[in-house]
Every structure is written in C-alpha cells, then in structure tokens.
Design a protein around this motif. Sequence first.
Motif, mmCIF file in Angstrom:
data_model
loop_
_atom_site.group_PDB
_atom_site.id
_atom_site.type_symbol
_atom_site.label_atom_id
_atom_site.label_comp_id
_atom_site.label_asym_id
_atom_site.label_seq_id
_atom_site.Cartn_x
_atom_site.Cartn_y
_atom_site.Cartn_z
ATOM 1 N N GLY A 39 0.799 -1.228 0.000
ATOM 2 C CA GLY A 39 0.000 0.000 0.000
ATOM 3 C C GLY A 39 0.830 1.276 0.000
ATOM 4 N N LEU A 40 0.130 2.391 0.160
ATOM 5 C CA LEU A 40 0.769 3.708 0.101
ATOM 6 C C LEU A 40 1.753 3.908 1.248
ATOM 7 C CD1 LEU A 40 0.987 6.503 -1.200
ATOM 8 C CD2 LEU A 40 -0.918 7.238 0.245
ATOM 9 N N VAL A 41 1.337 3.508 2.455
ATOM 10 C CA VAL A 41 2.233 3.671 3.617
ATOM 11 C C VAL A 41 3.525 2.903 3.372
ATOM 12 C CG1 VAL A 41 2.540 3.182 6.082
ATOM 13 C CG2 VAL A 41 0.351 4.074 5.261
ATOM 14 N N GLY A 42 3.405 1.685 2.865
ATOM 15 C CA GLY A 42 4.579 0.872 2.584
ATOM 16 C C GLY A 42 5.488 1.527 1.558
ATOM 17 N N ARG A 43 4.883 2.099 0.508
ATOM 18 C CA ARG A 43 5.700 2.728 -0.546
ATOM 19 C C ARG A 43 6.442 3.953 0.000
ATOM 20 N NH1 ARG A 43 1.210 1.389 -3.689
ATOM 21 N NH2 ARG A 43 0.459 3.526 -3.874
ATOM 22 N N VAL A 44 5.751 4.713 0.836
ATOM 23 C CA VAL A 44 6.388 5.913 1.423
ATOM 24 C C VAL A 44 7.531 5.490 2.349
ATOM 25 C CG1 VAL A 44 6.034 7.865 2.996
ATOM 26 C CG2 VAL A 44 4.346 7.380 1.214
ATOM 27 N N VAL A 45 7.251 4.528 3.245
ATOM 28 C CA VAL A 45 8.279 4.096 4.207
ATOM 29 C C VAL A 45 9.480 3.515 3.464
ATOM 30 C CG1 VAL A 45 8.811 2.463 6.064
ATOM 31 C CG2 VAL A 45 6.635 3.706 6.100
ATOM 32 N N LEU A 46 9.217 2.689 2.467
ATOM 33 C CA LEU A 46 10.327 2.072 1.729
ATOM 34 C C LEU A 46 11.107 3.135 0.948
ATOM 35 C CD1 LEU A 46 11.717 -0.612 1.218
ATOM 36 C CD2 LEU A 46 10.269 -0.934 -0.796
ATOM 37 N N GLY A 47 10.359 4.066 0.337
ATOM 38 C CA GLY A 47 11.012 5.137 -0.416
ATOM 39 C C GLY A 47 11.957 5.940 0.467
ATOM 40 N N LEU A 48 11.533 6.201 1.696
ATOM 41 C CA LEU A 48 12.346 7.011 2.608
ATOM 42 C C LEU A 48 13.518 6.231 3.190
ATOM 43 C CD1 LEU A 48 9.517 8.886 4.570
ATOM 44 C CD2 LEU A 48 11.089 9.875 2.888
ATOM 45 N N SER A 49 13.375 4.898 3.281
ATOM 46 C CA SER A 49 14.390 4.152 4.040
ATOM 47 C C SER A 49 15.256 3.208 3.212
ATOM 48 C CB SER A 49 13.715 3.376 5.182
ATOM 49 O OG SER A 49 12.726 2.524 4.663
ATOM 50 N N LEU A 50 14.918 3.019 1.935
ATOM 51 C CA LEU A 50 15.620 1.993 1.151
ATOM 52 C C LEU A 50 17.124 2.243 1.059
ATOM 53 C CD1 LEU A 50 15.297 -0.611 -0.416
ATOM 54 C CD2 LEU A 50 14.892 0.711 -2.480
ATOM 55 N N LYS A 51 17.474 3.509 0.785
ATOM 56 C CA LYS A 51 18.889 3.835 0.610
ATOM 57 C C LYS A 51 19.683 3.501 1.880
ATOM 58 C CE LYS A 51 20.969 7.443 -2.137
ATOM 59 N NZ LYS A 51 20.890 8.881 -2.415
ATOM 60 N N VAL A 52 19.136 3.927 3.005
ATOM 61 C CA VAL A 52 19.859 3.712 4.263
ATOM 62 C C VAL A 52 19.823 2.238 4.681
ATOM 63 C CG1 VAL A 52 17.956 4.677 5.617
ATOM 64 C CG2 VAL A 52 20.190 4.567 6.623
ATOM 65 N N LEU A 53 18.716 1.538 4.389
ATOM 66 C CA LEU A 53 18.672 0.086 4.646
ATOM 67 C C LEU A 53 19.792 -0.612 3.869
ATOM 68 C CD1 LEU A 53 14.829 -0.640 4.476
ATOM 69 C CD2 LEU A 53 16.302 -1.353 6.350
ATOM 70 N N ARG A 54 19.952 -0.194 2.615
ATOM 71 C CA ARG A 54 20.975 -0.806 1.737
ATOM 72 C C ARG A 54 22.387 -0.441 2.158
ATOM 73 N NH1 ARG A 54 18.289 -0.425 -3.824
ATOM 74 N NH2 ARG A 54 17.677 -2.591 -4.095
ATOM 75 N N ASN A 55 22.566 0.814 2.545
ATOM 76 C CA ASN A 55 23.944 1.323 2.684
ATOM 77 C C ASN A 55 24.496 1.267 4.099
ATOM 78 O OD1 ASN A 55 23.885 1.821 -0.016
ATOM 79 N ND2 ASN A 55 23.322 3.976 0.196
ATOM 80 N N THR A 56 23.653 0.949 5.073
ATOM 81 C CA THR A 56 24.172 0.885 6.439
ATOM 82 C C THR A 56 24.754 -0.500 6.691
ATOM 83 O OG1 THR A 56 22.433 2.400 7.131
ATOM 84 C CG2 THR A 56 23.611 1.237 8.874
ATOM 85 N N LYS A 57 26.024 -0.513 7.000
ATOM 86 C CA LYS A 57 26.678 -1.794 7.310
ATOM 87 C C LYS A 57 26.416 -2.106 8.786
ATOM 88 C CE LYS A 57 29.674 -5.217 7.051
ATOM 89 N NZ LYS A 57 28.954 -6.456 6.812
#
Length: 210
Positions: free
Chosen positions: A95-113
């Motif tokens: 849903g929309l909430v999921g898309r917003v949360v993922l959009g905001l956090s994907l980069k940091v989820l990927r790049n944080t070791k």
Amino acid sequence: MVKIIRIKGGTDNCYLVTDDNKAILVDTASGANLDMVIKECDKYEMKLIVLTHVHFDHAENAFELSKRYDIPVAINKLDEELFESFDKQPLKPIGLVGRVVLGLSLKVLRNTKIERPQNIIYIDDGDDLGSFGFDAKIIGLPGHTLGSIGVDVEGKHLLVGDELDNWIRPGVGHLYYDIDAIKKSADKIRKLGERTVYYGHGNPTPNGRF
Ligand SMILES: [Zn+2]
C-alpha cells in the motif's frame, strides 16, 4: 515484577524487558540512538540482547552493546545473511504507507553496514528465555524477513519487531520479504489472544487491532 520499557529514538522503538534490576534488550535502535539506549541499559544488570530481525534500525547497536555489557546477541539463523547485505532479502511495500516508508528508508537500509556482534546465539520458534531469568518465549514470525521473531513475555506482552507495525494504525507490516509468510505470522499473532503488542514502529496497542 516484569515491566516493558519503550526506548524511542526518532521512529525506531526498542524495548527493555525488566524485572527488578535485571533486563533483556529487545532490538537496539539505529546507530544515531546508541547513547540514549546505553543511558537506559546502564540502569540494569543486562542479561541478553534479542534482535527481532537484522535491519539497521533494530540491529545497528548490537555489536557495541554486546561488547559493553559482555552479553550475547540472540538472532534467528535465517537472518544472519543480513549482516552481509540487506539485499539478501529485499523488501517490497504494501500500500501507500509501505511505498512511502520504503522510499524514505531503502537507501539507508541498503547502505548501512550492520557490524556482526562477536557473541551470537541462535534462537528459534518455541525457545524460552528462562535461563536468562525471564518467563519469555520466542515466537517465529517470518515474513518481514525470513528470520523475524517475536518475544512473548509472561503471555501478556508481545514484542513483534516489524512483523506488524503501527505507523498510522496497527496492521500487518507494511514491508515484506515473503507476503504469504507475513500474513500467516499475523494470523499466528491474532490467535495468541489477549496481549499488549509492542511494535518496532509506533505506539503499543491491545492485540487484534489489525
Ligand atoms: Zn525491519
């Protein structure tokens, strides 16, 4: 008497399960919140760190805290690969909430070791934490990640990580790796009956409000 203490760092929650002077930490919040988490943990004799799953906003401080208190970090083995890379179990949104949360956090989820703690023990569905001095059980809740788990304390307090969330209202986690598994895990939680549910994100609620 057991008390659950919520430590809120920005949008991340982690929780101290306390009984008099001893405590277990469930999740550790993200690195930016390390000092705040230490300040709370320092008040207790720390017994164990449990990770509901291995994403940075739950696990990033596990290495430091495990060293500081000389205690193990309990994880489900299926999440261990996430110390190597978030992309081992990519997330999709609901849903929309999921898309917003993922959009905001994907980069940091990927790049944080997330540094892998030195002292890891493995936990799985049905394990109990009696040997750490707590009447608490591990409940397997796969779906958000393969190894997501919850902690059921005294059959009253249920800490669910990101299997459910309460960003706006309580619901099945808005980000998933395995959609069928996350729905099944939500059913499993519903069937547990009366509990207070503590989310990785958002305010606690009674069980079944989703
Ligand atoms: Zn997560």
